[in-house]
Design a protein around this motif. Structure first.
Motif, mmCIF file in Angstrom:
data_model
loop_
_atom_site.group_PDB
_atom_site.id
_atom_site.type_symbol
_atom_site.label_atom_id
_atom_site.label_comp_id
_atom_site.label_asym_id
_atom_site.label_seq_id
_atom_site.Cartn_x
_atom_site.Cartn_y
_atom_site.Cartn_z
ATOM 1 N N CYS A 298 0.828 -1.207 0.000
ATOM 2 C CA CYS A 298 0.000 0.000 0.000
ATOM 3 C C CYS A 298 0.861 1.255 0.000
ATOM 4 O O CYS A 298 0.530 2.245 -0.669
ATOM 5 C CB CYS A 298 -0.924 0.005 1.217
ATOM 6 S SG CYS A 298 -2.300 -1.150 1.129
ATOM 7 N N GLN A 299 1.962 1.209 0.740
ATOM 8 C CA GLN A 299 2.840 2.370 0.800
ATOM 9 C C GLN A 299 3.434 2.659 -0.583
ATOM 10 O O GLN A 299 3.461 3.817 -1.031
ATOM 11 C CB GLN A 299 3.954 2.118 1.831
ATOM 12 C CG GLN A 299 4.666 3.366 2.311
ATOM 13 C CD GLN A 299 5.911 3.695 1.503
ATOM 14 O OE1 GLN A 299 6.132 3.166 0.433
ATOM 15 N NE2 GLN A 299 6.725 4.599 2.027
ATOM 16 N N ALA A 300 3.886 1.611 -1.264
ATOM 17 C CA ALA A 300 4.469 1.801 -2.595
ATOM 18 C C ALA A 300 3.424 2.312 -3.587
ATOM 19 O O ALA A 300 3.702 3.181 -4.418
ATOM 20 C CB ALA A 300 5.071 0.487 -3.091
ATOM 21 N N ALA A 301 2.192 1.779 -3.487
ATOM 22 C CA ALA A 301 1.120 2.237 -4.371
ATOM 23 C C ALA A 301 0.810 3.706 -4.120
ATOM 24 O O ALA A 301 0.639 4.495 -5.062
ATOM 25 C CB ALA A 301 -0.130 1.387 -4.153
ATOM 26 N N ALA A 302 0.731 4.088 -2.852
ATOM 27 C CA ALA A 302 0.447 5.484 -2.514
ATOM 28 C C ALA A 302 1.519 6.409 -3.067
ATOM 29 O O ALA A 302 1.213 7.436 -3.697
ATOM 30 C CB ALA A 302 0.341 5.638 -0.996
ATOM 31 N N ARG A 303 2.766 6.067 -2.868
ATOM 32 C CA ARG A 303 3.859 6.926 -3.323
ATOM 33 C C ARG A 303 3.928 6.986 -4.858
ATOM 34 O O ARG A 303 4.371 7.991 -5.416
ATOM 35 C CB ARG A 303 5.199 6.431 -2.781
ATOM 36 C CG ARG A 303 5.293 6.438 -1.271
ATOM 37 C CD ARG A 303 4.985 7.797 -0.682
ATOM 38 N NE ARG A 303 5.211 7.795 0.760
ATOM 39 C CZ ARG A 303 4.425 8.352 1.642
ATOM 40 N NH1 ARG A 303 3.333 8.991 1.257
ATOM 41 N NH2 ARG A 303 4.704 8.314 2.929
ATOM 42 N N SER A 304 3.459 5.936 -5.518
ATOM 43 C CA SER A 304 3.475 5.930 -6.984
ATOM 44 C C SER A 304 2.608 7.035 -7.562
ATOM 45 O O SER A 304 2.830 7.491 -8.692
ATOM 46 C CB SER A 304 3.000 4.573 -7.518
ATOM 47 O OG SER A 304 3.895 3.538 -7.160
ATOM 48 N N PHE A 305 1.601 7.468 -6.787
ATOM 49 C CA PHE A 305 0.695 8.508 -7.268
ATOM 50 C C PHE A 305 0.614 9.689 -6.296
ATOM 51 O O PHE A 305 -0.384 10.390 -6.232
ATOM 52 C CB PHE A 305 -0.687 7.904 -7.546
ATOM 53 C CG PHE A 305 -0.669 6.991 -8.734
ATOM 54 C CD1 PHE A 305 -0.831 7.495 -10.009
ATOM 55 C CD2 PHE A 305 -0.423 5.633 -8.566
ATOM 56 C CE1 PHE A 305 -0.765 6.658 -11.115
ATOM 57 C CE2 PHE A 305 -0.361 4.785 -9.669
ATOM 58 C CZ PHE A 305 -0.531 5.302 -10.959
ATOM 59 N N ASP A 306 1.710 9.884 -5.554
ATOM 60 C CA ASP A 306 1.876 11.054 -4.694
ATOM 61 C C ASP A 306 0.764 11.194 -3.656
ATOM 62 O O ASP A 306 0.269 12.291 -3.373
ATOM 63 C CB ASP A 306 1.957 12.328 -5.542
ATOM 64 C CG ASP A 306 2.586 13.502 -4.775
ATOM 65 O OD1 ASP A 306 3.382 13.230 -3.858
ATOM 66 O OD2 ASP A 306 2.263 14.666 -5.096
ATOM 67 N N LEU A 307 0.348 10.059 -3.089
ATOM 68 C CA LEU A 307 -0.640 10.067 -2.019
ATOM 69 C C LEU A 307 0.057 9.953 -0.674
ATOM 70 O O LEU A 307 1.108 9.315 -0.557
ATOM 71 C CB LEU A 307 -1.606 8.890 -2.159
ATOM 72 C CG LEU A 307 -2.390 8.749 -3.468
ATOM 73 C CD1 LEU A 307 -3.248 7.492 -3.415
ATOM 74 C CD2 LEU A 307 -3.235 9.973 -3.734
ATOM 75 N N ASP A 308 -0.538 10.537 0.358
ATOM 76 C CA ASP A 308 -0.075 10.285 1.711
ATOM 77 C C ASP A 308 -0.637 8.945 2.176
ATOM 78 O O ASP A 308 -1.619 8.433 1.621
ATOM 79 C CB ASP A 308 -0.532 11.397 2.655
ATOM 80 C CG ASP A 308 0.424 12.580 2.659
ATOM 81 O OD1 ASP A 308 1.407 12.549 1.894
ATOM 82 O OD2 ASP A 308 0.179 13.547 3.401
ATOM 83 N N ILE A 309 -0.017 8.390 3.217
ATOM 84 C CA ILE A 309 -0.501 7.127 3.781
ATOM 85 C C ILE A 309 -0.294 7.150 5.288
ATOM 86 O O ILE A 309 0.788 7.502 5.776
ATOM 87 C CB ILE A 309 0.193 5.909 3.131
ATOM 88 C CG1 ILE A 309 -0.353 4.603 3.721
ATOM 89 C CG2 ILE A 309 1.704 5.990 3.219
ATOM 90 C CD1 ILE A 309 0.036 3.359 2.928
ATOM 91 N N ILE A 310 -1.355 6.808 6.024
ATOM 92 C CA ILE A 310 -1.341 6.853 7.482
ATOM 93 C C ILE A 310 -1.502 5.442 8.026
ATOM 94 O O ILE A 310 -2.405 4.702 7.609
ATOM 95 C CB ILE A 310 -2.458 7.774 8.001
ATOM 96 C CG1 ILE A 310 -2.283 9.188 7.418
ATOM 97 C CG2 ILE A 310 -2.448 7.824 9.521
ATOM 98 C CD1 ILE A 310 -3.390 10.150 7.792
ATOM 99 N N ASP A 311 -0.646 5.071 8.939
ATOM 100 C CA ASP A 311 -0.580 3.717 9.489
ATOM 101 C C ASP A 311 -1.819 3.406 10.349
ATOM 102 O O ASP A 311 -2.523 4.302 10.817
ATOM 103 C CB ASP A 311 0.692 3.583 10.318
ATOM 104 C CG ASP A 311 1.118 2.148 10.536
ATOM 105 O OD1 ASP A 311 0.434 1.227 10.042
ATOM 106 O OD2 ASP A 311 2.144 1.941 11.220
ATOM 107 N N GLY A 312 -2.051 2.125 10.579
ATOM 108 C CA GLY A 312 -3.194 1.667 11.357
ATOM 109 C C GLY A 312 -3.032 1.891 12.852
ATOM 110 O O GLY A 312 -1.990 2.342 13.337
ATOM 111 N N VAL A 313 -4.073 1.547 13.600
ATOM 112 C CA VAL A 313 -4.100 1.811 15.041
ATOM 113 C C VAL A 313 -3.329 0.754 15.823
ATOM 114 O O VAL A 313 -3.091 -0.349 15.347
ATOM 115 C CB VAL A 313 -5.549 1.875 15.566
ATOM 116 C CG1 VAL A 313 -6.339 2.964 14.864
ATOM 117 C CG2 VAL A 313 -6.244 0.520 15.417
ATOM 118 N N PHE A 314 -2.950 1.139 17.039
ATOM 119 C CA PHE A 314 -2.393 0.215 18.030
ATOM 120 C C PHE A 314 -3.440 0.102 19.125
ATOM 121 O O PHE A 314 -3.782 1.091 19.781
ATOM 122 C CB PHE A 314 -1.066 0.748 18.579
ATOM 123 C CG PHE A 314 -0.367 -0.197 19.510
ATOM 124 C CD1 PHE A 314 0.424 -1.223 19.015
ATOM 125 C CD2 PHE A 314 -0.504 -0.064 20.885
ATOM 126 C CE1 PHE A 314 1.082 -2.092 19.890
ATOM 127 C CE2 PHE A 314 0.141 -0.928 21.758
ATOM 128 C CZ PHE A 314 0.942 -1.953 21.259
#
Length: 295
Positions: free
Chosen positions: A181-197
């Motif tokens: 998901c991180q690589a996909a997001a960066r491929s199209f200049d999207l931010d990505i926020i990690d899941g909860v603990f």
């Protein structure tokens, strides 16, 4: 500011009026006002009304305000979307995005009613199909009805539930999916926020997972309790020494005599122009946080 830090994204149940009021004073970058998982079925209508009224009232300061709606396939989804569009948050968070069409569907409905173009779409990445189609979902930004998409939010609890993997320290069973998901997001200049603990009383475990998320290149982490805010802000903030070094690299490559150079030696270290580009983002983040803290 041109860059918005998204280090801390706190879920707030839309059915809790006191929580919505408290949200205006919490030291977070993003408020996720929830109409979905955190709201009981018999409180859905109340939550929708309270969240819409709170967003319209404003007073959230620097905080980015995002409304998580119920899925459009549910009995509440269409009303949630309509109320969110009218309230005009910074973004609408769409749950359980499985494919690009899920983004287009929301974007199409927003465009059809003339929703403010500043209202973005954020996508919850929390299903097996979403993991397998992450690149397709990110690529939705290339189409007219998908252009509002600007951020992925990882829903690790739902992902664990649907895939039946174990929750373990280090998150080895889901690590590959998260990085996909991180690589996909960066491929199209999207931010990505990690899941909860989930265990908010286990601060050592939370800190370790924040540090892992930062190493994975996440922009921040979703939170479920205010006691998680301070450590998350700290861990996802640029290190002062790294920012100082970044400024030095930028200054060196921006010097007129170095405009044609792609590689230089700075303080005994070989540095490439790509490092200057990375340094600019780091400095942008630090300046955005500093500007936020001065408000």
């Amino acid at each position: 500011m041109s860059f918005r830090p998204r280090r801390t994204a706190l879920y707030m149940p839309g059915s809790n009026a006191r929580a919505l009021e408290k949200a205006r004073s919490l030291d977070v970058d993003v408020l996720l006002l929830d109409l979905e998982d955190a709201v009981a079925i018999d409180m859905k209508d109340v939550a929708r009304t309270q969240v819409a009224e709170a967003v319209k009232a404003g007073g959230f300061g620097h905080r980015e305000v995002v409304i998580r709606i119920n899925g459009l396939e549910t009995q509440w989804g269409s009303d949630d979307l309509a109320a969110a569009i009218e309230a005009k948050p910074d973004a609408i968070l769409v749950p359980k995005v499985n494919c690009a069409e899920d983004v287009y569907m929301v974007g199409r409905k927003m465009n059809d009613v003339g929703a403010d173009q500043d209202i973005k779409i954020w996508a919850m990445m929390e299903t097996p199909q979403g993991m397998l189609r992450a690149l397709e979902i990110a690529e939705a930004t290339k189409e007219y009805h998908g252009r509002r998409l600007s951020c992925f939010v990882l829903g690790t609890n739902d992902l664990v539930k649907e895939t039946r993997v174990a929750i373990v320290p280090g998150r080895a069973p889901v690590y590959g999916w998260l990085m996909n998901c991180q690589a996909a997001a960066r491929s199209f200049d999207l931010d990505i926020i990690d899941g909860v603990f989930n265990n908010f009383n286990d601060l050592d475990g939370f800190i370790a997972e924040c540090e892992q998320g930062a190493e994975m290149g996440m922009d921040g982490k979703t939170l479920i309790h205010p006691k998680q805010i301070a450590d998350c802000n700290r861990i996802f903030s640029p290190d002062a020494d790294a920012v100082a070094w970044g400024r030095k690299v930028i200054e060196a490559f921006d010097a007129p005599e170095n405009q044609s150079k792609n590689v230089m030696t700075i303080d005994g270290k070989m540095v490439e122009r790509l490092h200057a580009e990375m340094a600019r983002r780091l400095v942008d983040i630090a300046e955005a946080i500093a500007a936020r803290d001065e408000e």
